[in-house]
Design a protein around this motif. Structure first.
Motif, mmCIF file in Angstrom:
data_model
loop_
_atom_site.group_PDB
_atom_site.id
_atom_site.type_symbol
_atom_site.label_atom_id
_atom_site.label_comp_id
_atom_site.label_asym_id
_atom_site.label_seq_id
_atom_site.Cartn_x
_atom_site.Cartn_y
_atom_site.Cartn_z
ATOM 1 N N ARG A 18 19.297 2.813 -12.308
ATOM 2 C CA ARG A 18 20.251 1.741 -13.260
ATOM 3 C C ARG A 18 21.469 1.526 -11.983
ATOM 4 N N ASP A 22 22.878 -2.538 -9.659
ATOM 5 C CA ASP A 22 24.337 -2.780 -10.121
ATOM 6 C C ASP A 22 24.936 -3.316 -8.825
ATOM 7 N N LYS A 24 27.594 -4.286 -7.779
ATOM 8 C CA LYS A 24 28.966 -3.650 -7.309
ATOM 9 C C LYS A 24 28.588 -2.275 -6.546
ATOM 10 N N ASP A 304 26.773 -2.692 -16.730
ATOM 11 C CA ASP A 304 26.496 -1.986 -15.483
ATOM 12 C C ASP A 304 26.884 -0.587 -15.703
ATOM 13 N N SER A 306 28.267 1.449 -13.566
ATOM 14 C CA SER A 306 29.542 1.577 -12.937
ATOM 15 C C SER A 306 30.617 1.241 -13.820
ATOM 16 N N ASP A 307 30.618 -0.046 -14.539
ATOM 17 C CA ASP A 307 31.566 -0.381 -15.437
ATOM 18 C C ASP A 307 31.938 0.716 -16.534
#
Ligand code: GLY
Length: 425
Positions: A18, A22, A24, A304, A306-307
């Motif tokens: 996952r 992403d 970012k 995402d 990371s968000d």
């Protein structure tokens, strides 16, 4: 952003998969990972429990945050260690991780915060435990649980007092689980169907993931020994709006308790639920993604990761609307013959290249690369997940792909998600 994932199984393969999607994330590392995960992340040869080396690696490589997959480093305080070095990390503190690492602590927490669960008694003296079992009704099953972490093997459902006493002796006298069995719980047996409710939490608020269901027994129709998990699917149709409302009332109490106890919890909370006569009871807490649940849930995550992690770290999770694909996923675990007992490894895994379908993902657990070929190196070898618009198609698709793979002794369940179709518990 640079991210380190700690762990080496199918769960960490799904977490890395996952993160790798992403935009970012400019650099992804996994410690110690495995040769399959190496297709997604740079493998770092540091053990999950070598906190000093892990933290030094994070500092040297200017990694923005670390995501901890398994329970052992959490229970040993990896989050506390990283925080003491000023490093950002997703996972609960050692104290908070006791919700998983001590079954007695988690039961006391549940009693304190009015969370429905099976009645229990705890013992640290073997004689007292045996005497208590003698007082129980012979006709009902009894559950014996080791207090500490026992790699998924610490829970025994006993159909007679004699069996229960035998397990108590194994745990407390023979120490088959080492110090994990120094104290035990004797618990009332609740009959029902299990569901896995996982949430992201920053310790103040939470966000519920699609509800999943694991398949813990090795053979079809829930026969044979317990395993780490042979497959999962999400969202489970049995998790109705009505049931989810009742479980969310429980989850709110848990998050409220975490906040009142001032536990530092920034990560994943897994609430294992059993539904009996329409009512949910908490079976256990885990302080991390479930495995294989993560392999069914993460392919559905639209927002995402990371968000979500940044929001968790800043305790602003309530400001993020986590989005999920309106689809179904089914994950089937391919295991080594003999697992969860003795098994041989080193067999070539054939046919992985035949999986070319965009909606099917291979997650790597017990694999290693030898002469540029993947061979088996563990009990649970790979997880295959397919996602489609409905559960029936997801089942058909995943098994069509599973049938493209072969290794000597390969064992898998042929009935993952059967409950979703049959409406059974
Ligand atoms: N699938 C159960 C667990 O991860 O503990």
């Amino acid at each position: 952003m640079k991210v380190l994932v700690i762990g080496s199984g199918g769960r960490e393969s799904a977490i890395c998969w996952r993160f790798a999607k992403d935009a970012k994330i400019e650099k992804l590392y996994c410690a110690p990972g495995n040769d399959g995960i190496a297709t997604l992340a740079e493998i770092v040869n540091i053990s999950v429990c070598d906190f000093e080396k892990l933290a030094n690696f994070v500092k040297e490589n200017k990694i923005d945050f670390t995501f901890v997959g398994p329970e052992i480093p959490l229970s040993l305080g990896v989050v506390d260690y990283f925080n003491s070095c000023g490093l950002k990390v997703i996972g609960p503190s050692k104290e908070a991780a006791r919700l998983e690492s001590s079954k007695i602590y988690s039961k006391e927490f549940m009693s304190k915060y009015g969370i429905p669960t099976a009645k229990y008694s705890s013992f640290s003296d073997v004689g007292n435990a045996l005497n208590f079992i003698d007082t129980l009704n012979e006709s009902s099953k009894v559950v014996i649980k080791a207090d500490g972490l026992a790699a998924g093997k610490g829970v025994h459902i006993c159909s007679s007092k004699e069996k229960a006493k035998d397990i108590v002796l194994q745990m407390m006298k023979e120490k088959v689980f080492g110090s994990a069995g120094t104290s035990i719980l004797v618990e009332e047996y609740i009959d029902g169907g299990e569901l896995s409710y996982l949430v992201f939490t920053d310790g103040i608020s939470y966000s519920l993931m699609p509800v999943s269901q694991d398949h813990k027994r090795i053979n079809d129709k829930d026969q044979g020994l317990n395993t780490g998990g042979m497959g999962a699917y999400a969202p489970a149709p049995r998790a109705t709006i009505e049931l989810n409302k009742k479980v969310e009332d429980i989850i709110k109490k848990v998050i409220d308790g975490i906040s009142k106890e001032k536990l530092k919890y920034k990560g994943i909370l897994y609430v294992g639920i059993i539904v009996s006569n329409g009512l949910p009871y908490v079976l256990e807490f885990n302080c991390r993604f479930g495995d294989p649940e993560a392999q069914a849930i993460l392919p559905l995550l639209e927002t995402d990761l990371s968000d979500i992690c940044i929001a968790i770290l800043e305790q602003k999770l309530s400001k993020v609307q986590v989005k999920w694909k309106n689809k179904f996923s089914v994950c089937v675990v391919l295991a080594s013959g003999g697992y969860p007992e003795n098994f041989k490894t080193g067999f070539e895994i054939k046919g992985l290249d035949n999986i070319v379908d965009d909606n099917t993902i291979i997650f790597y657990a017990g694999v290693k690369s030898v002469n540029d070929k993947f061979v088996t190196s563990g009990g649970r070898v790979v997880g295959i997940t397919s996602i489609t618009d409905n559960i029936e198609d997801a089942i058909n698709k995943v098994y069509a792909n599973v049938n493209l793979i072969h290794f000597d002794g390969m064992h898998f369940r042929k009935d993952i998600a059967w409950r979703a179709l049959s409406g059974k518990k």
